[in-house]
Design a protein around this motif. Structure first.
Motif, PDB file in Angstrom:
ATOM      1  N   UNK A 141     -10.643  -5.345   4.014  1.00  0.00           N
ATOM      2  CA  UNK A 141     -10.805  -5.712   2.601  1.00  0.00           C
ATOM      3  C   UNK A 141     -10.633  -4.504   1.693  1.00  0.00           C
ATOM      4  N   UNK A 142     -11.210  -3.390   2.078  1.00  0.00           N
ATOM      5  CA  UNK A 142     -11.090  -2.179   1.259  1.00  0.00           C
ATOM      6  C   UNK A 142      -9.624  -1.760   1.140  1.00  0.00           C
ATOM      7  N   UNK A 143      -8.915  -1.807   2.244  1.00  0.00           N
ATOM      8  CA  UNK A 143      -7.497  -1.436   2.224  1.00  0.00           C
ATOM      9  C   UNK A 143      -6.690  -2.413   1.371  1.00  0.00           C
ATOM     10  N   UNK A 144      -6.968  -3.702   1.494  1.00  0.00           N
ATOM     11  CA  UNK A 144      -6.258  -4.697   0.687  1.00  0.00           C
ATOM     12  C   UNK A 144      -6.515  -4.476  -0.803  1.00  0.00           C
ATOM     13  N   UNK A 145      -7.760  -4.183  -1.168  1.00  0.00           N
ATOM     14  CA  UNK A 145      -8.070  -3.930  -2.586  1.00  0.00           C
ATOM     15  C   UNK A 145      -7.333  -2.693  -3.082  1.00  0.00           C
ATOM     16  N   UNK A 192      -4.546  -1.554  -2.062  1.00  0.00           N
ATOM     17  CA  UNK A 192      -3.109  -1.832  -2.129  1.00  0.00           C
ATOM     18  C   UNK A 192      -2.755  -2.933  -3.122  1.00  0.00           C
ATOM     19  N   UNK A 193      -3.764  -3.588  -3.678  1.00  0.00           N
ATOM     20  CA  UNK A 193      -3.508  -4.689  -4.605  1.00  0.00           C
ATOM     21  C   UNK A 193      -3.020  -5.947  -3.902  1.00  0.00           C
ATOM     22  N   UNK A 194      -3.384  -6.097  -2.629  1.00  0.00           N
ATOM     23  CA  UNK A 194      -2.979  -7.247  -1.832  1.00  0.00           C
ATOM     24  C   UNK A 194      -4.090  -8.292  -1.826  1.00  0.00           C
ATOM     25  N   UNK A 195      -3.765  -9.527  -1.433  1.00  0.00           N
ATOM     26  CA  UNK A 195      -4.818 -10.541  -1.296  1.00  0.00           C
ATOM     27  C   UNK A 195      -5.816 -10.116  -0.212  1.00  0.00           C
TER      28      UNK A 195
END
Length: 125
Positions: A86-90, A92-95
């Motif tokens: 989740x941290x990585x997705x946030x 990167x601006x990903x879902x």
């Protein structure tokens, strides 16, 4: 494997994308801590079953205790893995990633609870 390296290397996480609003990171951390509390409760339940239910048939008591501890272990590992994803997705601006783990955990606990209920009813006083 890449996710596993992020568990232990905060500097690698900082290299991923841009820093999100801190409120989202803190919410992600609170979710992680909730999963850790759940893991601790499951491990505690497993230990309690093993130590405080001596009248329960020994193999069944061991199976219930090990299942609860195993679910707690899986929950703790899943917590950190999901937090990193989740941290990585946030960053990167990903879902945000989706997971089946809550459903699997709920079904496993339901099955474990049913087994314990049946055992209590069959054993009787």
């Amino acid at each position: 494997m890449r996710d596993l390296r992020l568990w232990f290397s905060p500097s690698r996480m900082l290299a991923e994308g841009t820093t999100p609003d801190y409120r989202f990171s803190l919410a992600n951390e609170r979710t992680f801590l909730a999963w850790i509390r759940t893991a601790l409760a499951l491990v505690g339940a497993g230990l309690a079953v093993d130590q405080f239910l001596p009248d329960l048939h020994a193999p069944l008591r061991t199976a219930v205790a090990l299942t609860a501890v195993g679910l707690g272990t899986a929950c703790a590992l899943r917590a950190v893995h999901h937090w990193v994803r989740c941290e990585r997705a946030m960053r990167r601006g990903e879902p945000l990633p989706v997971t089946r783990f809550p459903a699997v955990l709920a079904v496993a606990l339901f099955a474990l609870s049913c087994a314990v209920i049946v055992t209590i009813v069959v054993s009787g006083p």
